[in-house]
Scaffold this motif. Sequence first.
Motif, PDB file in Angstrom:
ATOM      1  N   ASN A   2       0.895  -1.374   0.064  1.00 47.79           N
ATOM      2  CA  ASN A   2       0.074  -0.159   0.005  1.00 47.79           C
ATOM      3  C   ASN A   2       0.759   1.407   0.162  1.00 47.79           C
ATOM      4  O   ASN A   2       0.378   2.160  -0.517  1.00 47.79           O
ATOM      5  CB  ASN A   2      -0.765  -0.054   1.087  1.00 47.79           C
TER       6      ASN A   2
ATOM      7  N   GLY B 202      -0.640   1.814   4.517  1.00 49.51           N
ATOM      8  CA  GLY B 202      -1.711   2.594   4.090  1.00 49.51           C
ATOM      9  C   GLY B 202      -2.106   3.734   5.260  1.00 49.51           C
ATOM     10  O   GLY B 202      -2.301   4.823   4.804  1.00 49.51           O
TER      11      GLY B 202
ATOM     12  N   GLN C 134      -2.157   6.528   2.503  1.00 47.70           N
ATOM     13  CA  GLN C 134      -3.356   6.866   2.092  1.00 47.70           C
ATOM     14  C   GLN C 134      -3.907   8.057   3.103  1.00 47.70           C
ATOM     15  O   GLN C 134      -5.293   8.554   2.848  1.00 47.70           O
ATOM     16  CB  GLN C 134      -4.279   5.632   2.314  1.00 47.70           C
TER      17      GLN C 134
END
Length: 162
Positions: free
Chosen positions: A10, A67, A110
């Motif tokens: 990620n 993430g 993220q």
Amino acid sequence: MKIGIGSDHNGFEFKEEIKKYVEQTTDHLLVDYGCHSCDSVDYPDVAFDVSQAISEGKIDRAILICGTGIGVAIAANKYPGIRAALAHDTYSAERAQLSNNAQIITMGSQIIGTEVGKKVVETYLNSVWAEGSKRKVDKINNKEKEFRDQGVGTTVAGNRCS
């Protein structure tokens, strides 16, 4: 300084951007602990590899990315003697080092953008612990030693899966 960097899948693309930034703007030697593609990798494996490298003196500090940055922080902090701090802004990055002598900062690909991530890393790498909160860091280290002496939490998962 020798800096480790690692991510799960990620965080791979974010890690590659941060890696380029550190290599282009600093004199630090960068060691990449993976992952090396977008193929699925479990973040604890990378976090344990980086934490072990710090504990063995192979690297001085590190940057871990997943993430959210939360998973790698939790995993790295399971390793004895490691202080990993989640940092999504420059103030947190500075305090991670100045107040806590954190060997590792973690970030979430993220959660923050690449440009903010670069500033976070720059701030962290330019901050030097002056032992201002030594008493507090010593309390953490002493509690960890107490637990180790009692045999509490002494096993660490290791080795990366292939």
